[in-house]
Design a protein around this motif. Structure first.
Motif, short mmCIF file in Angstrom:
data_model
loop_
_atom_site.label_atom_id
_atom_site.label_comp_id
_atom_site.label_asym_id
_atom_site.label_seq_id
_atom_site.Cartn_x
_atom_site.Cartn_y
_atom_site.Cartn_z
N PRO A 8 0.83 -1.22 0.00
CA PRO A 8 0.00 0.00 0.00
C PRO A 8 0.86 1.26 0.00
CG PRO A 8 -0.79 -1.56 1.64
CD PRO A 8 0.50 -2.10 1.10
N ALA A 9 0.37 2.31 -0.64
CA ALA A 9 1.09 3.58 -0.76
C ALA A 9 1.45 4.16 0.60
CB ALA A 9 0.27 4.58 -1.56
N THR A 10 0.58 4.05 1.60
CA THR A 10 0.88 4.59 2.93
C THR A 10 2.04 3.84 3.58
OG1 THR A 10 -0.85 3.20 3.89
CG2 THR A 10 -1.46 5.47 3.35
N THR A 11 2.10 2.54 3.37
CA THR A 11 3.21 1.74 3.91
C THR A 11 4.51 2.10 3.20
OG1 THR A 11 1.67 -0.05 4.42
CG2 THR A 11 4.01 -0.61 4.38
N LYS A 12 4.43 2.27 1.87
CA LYS A 12 5.61 2.68 1.12
C LYS A 12 6.14 4.02 1.63
CE LYS A 12 4.90 0.62 -3.43
NZ LYS A 12 4.73 0.90 -4.86
N ALA A 13 5.24 4.94 1.93
CA ALA A 13 5.65 6.27 2.43
C ALA A 13 6.37 6.13 3.76
CB ALA A 13 4.43 7.18 2.56
N GLN A 14 5.86 5.26 4.63
CA GLN A 14 6.51 5.06 5.93
C GLN A 14 7.88 4.40 5.78
OE1 GLN A 14 5.50 6.33 8.87
NE2 GLN A 14 3.89 7.29 7.63
N LEU A 15 7.98 3.44 4.88
CA LEU A 15 9.27 2.79 4.62
C LEU A 15 10.27 3.77 4.02
CD1 LEU A 15 8.11 -0.70 3.33
CD2 LEU A 15 9.33 -0.21 5.45
N LYS A 17 10.31 6.98 4.57
CA LYS A 17 10.73 7.82 5.70
C LYS A 17 11.78 7.11 6.54
CE LYS A 17 6.79 9.88 7.26
NZ LYS A 17 5.81 10.22 8.29
N LEU A 18 11.53 5.83 6.83
CA LEU A 18 12.46 5.04 7.63
C LEU A 18 13.83 4.95 6.95
CD1 LEU A 18 12.76 3.28 10.17
CD2 LEU A 18 12.02 1.34 8.80
N ILE A 21 15.88 8.34 7.14
CA ILE A 21 16.51 8.80 8.39
C ILE A 21 17.94 8.30 8.52
CG2 ILE A 21 14.35 9.15 9.64
CD1 ILE A 21 14.99 6.53 11.16
N SER A 22 18.28 7.24 7.79
CA SER A 22 19.66 6.75 7.88
C SER A 22 20.61 7.60 7.03
CB SER A 22 19.73 5.29 7.46
OG SER A 22 19.43 5.16 6.09
N LEU A 23 20.09 8.54 6.27
CA LEU A 23 20.92 9.38 5.43
C LEU A 23 21.59 10.52 6.20
CD1 LEU A 23 18.62 9.64 2.29
CD2 LEU A 23 20.58 8.13 2.65
N CYS A 24 21.06 10.86 7.36
CA CYS A 24 21.65 11.93 8.15
C CYS A 24 21.49 11.61 9.64
CB CYS A 24 21.02 13.28 7.82
SG CYS A 24 19.27 13.36 8.19
N SER A 25 22.21 12.34 10.45
CA SER A 25 22.15 12.06 11.88
C SER A 25 20.81 12.52 12.45
CB SER A 25 23.31 12.77 12.59
OG SER A 25 23.18 14.16 12.47
N ASN A 26 20.51 11.99 13.64
CA ASN A 26 19.27 12.39 14.30
C ASN A 26 19.38 13.82 14.82
OD1 ASN A 26 20.79 12.26 16.64
ND2 ASN A 26 20.11 10.21 17.16
N THR A 27 18.32 14.32 15.42
CA THR A 27 18.28 15.71 15.88
C THR A 27 19.38 16.00 16.89
OG1 THR A 27 15.89 15.75 15.51
CG2 THR A 27 16.81 17.47 16.92
N ILE A 28 19.57 15.12 17.85
CA ILE A 28 20.62 15.34 18.86
C ILE A 28 21.99 15.40 18.19
CG2 ILE A 28 21.79 14.34 20.86
CD1 ILE A 28 19.01 13.26 21.71
#
Length: 172
Positions: A8-15, A17-18, A21-28
């Motif tokens: 589903p498109a919504t699941t693809k969007a979440q994946l 996003k996931l 996030i590995s492309l850059c460091s987290n907020t801290i």
């Protein structure tokens, strides 16, 4: 790289996003990096604390680098240059001919086999120099001086004991 079919498109969007996030460091991590490249300036409320902590950290790193290179230089068949810039030392090893033959028969680079044996015997992890394009026929490993200062003596004792026992086992 991966492709998704029948998802589903919504699941693809979440994946997506996931994966993003590995492309850059987290907020801290981003905040800390910002502080590192733009430290407190003289006159700011935290400048004296920053300068005290920075100076203490750099002094500790210098002491650890000196302890590491001095300890390595004491080992038979090991030569090492002082660590002056990076947080690594890159000692050169003179390995016994019998060990070189053993490594060849095992299909391993001698410095790789030495590093594996060191790790197995002591828990000390170093990186074989053969992965860094060293001169053919020379053997090295890369190590760091980042263990806590109070543990450096113990690390050097374990390394020295291993190295002596290793050489003794291959003496002709």
């Amino acid at each position: 790289y991966f492709e998704l079919f029948g998802i589903p498109a919504t699941t693809k969007a979440q994946l997506y996003k996931l994966a993003s996030i590995s492309l850059c460091s987290n907020t801290i991590g981003q905040v800390v990096t910002g502080l590192m490249v733009c430290p407190p300036q003289e006159g700011s409320p935290s400048y004296s604390t920053y300068e005290k902590e920075r100076s203490a950290t750099l002094a500790s790193l210098r002491r650890r680098a000196q302890k590491l290179t001095a300890g390595l230089a004491k080992l038979e068949g090991v030569t090492v240059q002082p660590s002056t810039g990076a947080m690594y030392a890159f000692p050169r090893l003179t390995l016994p001919p019998a060990f070189l033959n053993e490594a060849t028969k095992a299909g391993l680079k001698p410095d790789m086999l030495y590093c594996m044996r060191l790790c197995e015997a002591t828990g000390i992890v170093v990186v074989p120099g053969s992965g860094f394009g060293q001169v053919d026929g020379t053997w090295h490993f890369r190590t760091t001086f980042l263990p806590p200062e109070e543990k450096m003596e113990g690390v050097m004792e374990r390394l020295g004991k291993f190295h002596k026992e290793f050489l003794d086992a291959y003496r002709e």
